[in-house]
Scaffold this motif. Structure first.
Motif, PDB file in Angstrom:
ATOM      1  N   ASN A 289      12.195  16.531 -33.595  1.00  0.00           N
ATOM      2  CA  ASN A 289      11.823  15.462 -32.675  1.00  0.00           C
ATOM      3  C   ASN A 289      11.765  16.037 -31.277  1.00  0.00           C
ATOM      4  O   ASN A 289      12.671  16.754 -30.855  1.00  0.00           O
ATOM      5  CB  ASN A 289      12.840  14.316 -32.724  1.00  0.00           C
ATOM      6  N   VAL A 290      10.704  15.711 -30.573  1.00  0.00           N
ATOM      7  CA  VAL A 290      10.530  16.174 -29.198  1.00  0.00           C
ATOM      8  C   VAL A 290      10.340  14.940 -28.333  1.00  0.00           C
ATOM      9  O   VAL A 290       9.522  14.066 -28.631  1.00  0.00           O
ATOM     10  CB  VAL A 290       9.310  17.118 -29.068  1.00  0.00           C
ATOM     11  N   PHE A 291      11.103  14.875 -27.252  1.00  0.00           N
ATOM     12  CA  PHE A 291      11.021  13.751 -26.327  1.00  0.00           C
ATOM     13  C   PHE A 291      10.644  14.276 -24.951  1.00  0.00           C
ATOM     14  O   PHE A 291      11.190  15.281 -24.486  1.00  0.00           O
ATOM     15  CB  PHE A 291      12.357  13.003 -26.258  1.00  0.00           C
ATOM     16  N   VAL A 292       9.710  13.597 -24.316  1.00  0.00           N
ATOM     17  CA  VAL A 292       9.257  13.950 -22.969  1.00  0.00           C
ATOM     18  C   VAL A 292       9.630  12.789 -22.061  1.00  0.00           C
ATOM     19  O   VAL A 292       9.125  11.671 -22.239  1.00  0.00           O
ATOM     20  CB  VAL A 292       7.733  14.190 -22.953  1.00  0.00           C
ATOM     21  N   ASP A 293      10.522  13.057 -21.120  1.00  0.00           N
ATOM     22  CA  ASP A 293      11.022  11.991 -20.240  1.00  0.00           C
ATOM     23  C   ASP A 293      11.386  10.737 -21.042  1.00  0.00           C
ATOM     24  O   ASP A 293      10.944   9.627 -20.747  1.00  0.00           O
ATOM     25  CB  ASP A 293       9.999  11.661 -19.153  1.00  0.00           C
ATOM     26  N   ASP A 294      12.182  10.922 -22.078  1.00  0.00           N
ATOM     27  CA  ASP A 294      12.720   9.843 -22.923  1.00  0.00           C
ATOM     28  C   ASP A 294      11.677   9.136 -23.785  1.00  0.00           C
ATOM     29  O   ASP A 294      11.960   8.089 -24.344  1.00  0.00           O
ATOM     30  CB  ASP A 294      13.477   8.807 -22.080  1.00  0.00           C
ATOM     31  N   ARG A 295      10.472   9.686 -23.901  1.00  0.00           N
ATOM     32  CA  ARG A 295       9.442   9.094 -24.767  1.00  0.00           C
ATOM     33  C   ARG A 295       9.149  10.059 -25.911  1.00  0.00           C
ATOM     34  O   ARG A 295       9.084  11.264 -25.699  1.00  0.00           O
ATOM     35  CB  ARG A 295       8.171   8.808 -23.979  1.00  0.00           C
ATOM     36  N   ASN A 296       8.951   9.508 -27.105  1.00  0.00           N
ATOM     37  CA  ASN A 296       8.647  10.329 -28.268  1.00  0.00           C
ATOM     38  C   ASN A 296       7.315  11.040 -28.044  1.00  0.00           C
ATOM     39  O   ASN A 296       6.281  10.399 -27.864  1.00  0.00           O
ATOM     40  CB  ASN A 296       8.588   9.464 -29.521  1.00  0.00           C
ATOM     41  N   ALA A 297       7.334  12.355 -28.059  1.00  0.00           N
ATOM     42  CA  ALA A 297       6.134  13.136 -27.759  1.00  0.00           C
ATOM     43  C   ALA A 297       5.060  12.971 -28.813  1.00  0.00           C
ATOM     44  O   ALA A 297       3.876  13.154 -28.523  1.00  0.00           O
ATOM     45  CB  ALA A 297       6.502  14.610 -27.603  1.00  0.00           C
ATOM     46  N   ARG A 298       5.414  12.611 -30.033  1.00  0.00           N
ATOM     47  CA  ARG A 298       4.398  12.383 -31.071  1.00  0.00           C
ATOM     48  C   ARG A 298       3.481  11.228 -30.667  1.00  0.00           C
ATOM     49  O   ARG A 298       2.307  11.206 -31.013  1.00  0.00           O
ATOM     50  CB  ARG A 298       5.047  12.115 -32.420  1.00  0.00           C
ATOM     51  N   GLU A 299       4.016  10.269 -29.942  1.00  0.00           N
ATOM     52  CA  GLU A 299       3.225   9.131 -29.471  1.00  0.00           C
ATOM     53  C   GLU A 299       2.405   9.483 -28.225  1.00  0.00           C
ATOM     54  O   GLU A 299       1.547   8.713 -27.821  1.00  0.00           O
ATOM     55  CB  GLU A 299       4.147   7.951 -29.169  1.00  0.00           C
ATOM     56  N   LEU A 300       2.689  10.623 -27.617  1.00  0.00           N
ATOM     57  CA  LEU A 300       2.003  11.038 -26.391  1.00  0.00           C
ATOM     58  C   LEU A 300       0.954  12.121 -26.644  1.00  0.00           C
ATOM     59  O   LEU A 300       0.467  12.739 -25.711  1.00  0.00           O
ATOM     60  CB  LEU A 300       3.026  11.549 -25.371  1.00  0.00           C
ATOM     61  N   GLY A 301       0.653  12.370 -27.906  1.00  0.00           N
ATOM     62  CA  GLY A 301      -0.351  13.375 -28.228  1.00  0.00           C
ATOM     63  C   GLY A 301       0.184  14.581 -28.963  1.00  0.00           C
ATOM     64  O   GLY A 301      -0.535  15.555 -29.147  1.00  0.00           O
ATOM     65  N   GLY A 302       1.439  14.542 -29.352  1.00  0.00           N
ATOM     66  CA  GLY A 302       2.011  15.649 -30.105  1.00  0.00           C
ATOM     67  C   GLY A 302       2.099  16.928 -29.290  1.00  0.00           C
ATOM     68  O   GLY A 302       2.329  16.887 -28.081  1.00  0.00           O
ATOM     69  N   PRO A 303       1.879  18.082 -29.926  1.00  0.00           N
ATOM     70  CA  PRO A 303       2.015  19.357 -29.229  1.00  0.00           C
ATOM     71  C   PRO A 303       1.065  19.527 -28.047  1.00  0.00           C
ATOM     72  O   PRO A 303       1.312  20.322 -27.171  1.00  0.00           O
ATOM     73  CB  PRO A 303       1.701  20.394 -30.315  1.00  0.00           C
ATOM     74  N   ALA A 304      -0.010  18.749 -28.005  1.00  0.00           N
ATOM     75  CA  ALA A 304      -0.959  18.847 -26.892  1.00  0.00           C
ATOM     76  C   ALA A 304      -0.560  17.958 -25.714  1.00  0.00           C
ATOM     77  O   ALA A 304      -1.262  17.910 -24.707  1.00  0.00           O
ATOM     78  CB  ALA A 304      -2.357  18.469 -27.366  1.00  0.00           C
ATOM     79  N   CYS A 305       0.552  17.276 -25.825  1.00  0.00           N
ATOM     80  CA  CYS A 305       1.018  16.389 -24.759  1.00  0.00           C
ATOM     81  C   CYS A 305       1.165  17.171 -23.453  1.00  0.00           C
ATOM     82  O   CYS A 305       1.850  18.183 -23.412  1.00  0.00           O
ATOM     83  CB  CYS A 305       2.353  15.784 -25.168  1.00  0.00           C
ATOM     84  N   PRO A 306       0.532  16.727 -22.382  1.00  0.00           N
ATOM     85  CA  PRO A 306       0.644  17.452 -21.112  1.00  0.00           C
ATOM     86  C   PRO A 306       2.054  17.379 -20.532  1.00  0.00           C
ATOM     87  O   PRO A 306       2.743  16.378 -20.682  1.00  0.00           O
ATOM     88  CB  PRO A 306      -0.358  16.749 -20.204  1.00  0.00           C
ATOM     89  N   LEU A 307       2.463  18.447 -19.876  1.00  0.00           N
ATOM     90  CA  LEU A 307       3.799  18.509 -19.287  1.00  0.00           C
ATOM     91  C   LEU A 307       3.795  18.450 -17.767  1.00  0.00           C
ATOM     92  O   LEU A 307       4.851  18.506 -17.160  1.00  0.00           O
ATOM     93  CB  LEU A 307       4.500  19.800 -19.742  1.00  0.00           C
ATOM     94  N   ALA A 308       2.638  18.331 -17.166  1.00  0.00           N
ATOM     95  CA  ALA A 308       2.563  18.276 -15.704  1.00  0.00           C
ATOM     96  C   ALA A 308       3.351  17.076 -15.185  1.00  0.00           C
ATOM     97  O   ALA A 308       3.169  15.954 -15.647  1.00  0.00           O
ATOM     98  CB  ALA A 308       1.108  18.185 -15.261  1.00  0.00           C
ATOM     99  N   GLY A 309       4.252  17.324 -14.277  1.00  0.00           N
ATOM    100  CA  GLY A 309       5.055  16.268 -13.676  1.00  0.00           C
ATOM    101  C   GLY A 309       6.229  15.800 -14.518  1.00  0.00           C
ATOM    102  O   GLY A 309       6.951  14.894 -14.116  1.00  0.00           O
ATOM    103  N   VAL A 310       6.439  16.400 -15.665  1.00  0.00           N
ATOM    104  CA  VAL A 310       7.533  16.001 -16.555  1.00  0.00           C
ATOM    105  C   VAL A 310       8.850  16.562 -16.023  1.00  0.00           C
ATOM    106  O   VAL A 310       8.927  17.695 -15.570  1.00  0.00           O
ATOM    107  CB  VAL A 310       7.256  16.520 -17.985  1.00  0.00           C
ATOM    108  N   ARG A 311       9.901  15.751 -16.058  1.00  0.00           N
ATOM    109  CA  ARG A 311      11.211  16.187 -15.598  1.00  0.00           C
ATOM    110  C   ARG A 311      12.059  16.773 -16.720  1.00  0.00           C
ATOM    111  O   ARG A 311      12.882  17.648 -16.495  1.00  0.00           O
ATOM    112  CB  ARG A 311      11.950  15.009 -14.969  1.00  0.00           C
TER     113      ARG A 311
END
Length: 71
Positions: A38-60
């Motif tokens: 499971n990968v979370f980006v700023d407390d959101r499930n990254a699978r819902e944000l585009g999976g491995p292609a989810c952009p990381l610009a501005g991510v804390r």
């Protein structure tokens, strides 16, 4: 918990995960996340944000959690 600091030049999670020394434990030979990861980006499930292609610009924060299973 382990905190991993990734260089800001990495544009997407796929790049970031491949840059880690444990990349083979996180992604398969096709570059897809392993099933029990499971990968979370700023407390959101990254699978819902585009999976491995989810952009990381501005991510804390990127949190990588491997599920434990077995008996």
């Amino acid at each position: 918990m382990v905190q991993v600091v990734l260089p800001s030049i990495l544009a997407a999670q796929a790049e970031a995960l491949r840059a880690l020394p444990v990349a083979d434990l996180l992604v398969n030979e096709r570059g897809e996340w392993r099933r029990h990861l499971n990968v979370f980006v700023d407390d959101r499930n990254a699978r819902e944000l585009g999976g491995p292609a989810c952009p990381l610009a501005g991510v804390r924060e990127v949190l990588i959690v491997a599920m434990l299973y077995g008996g």
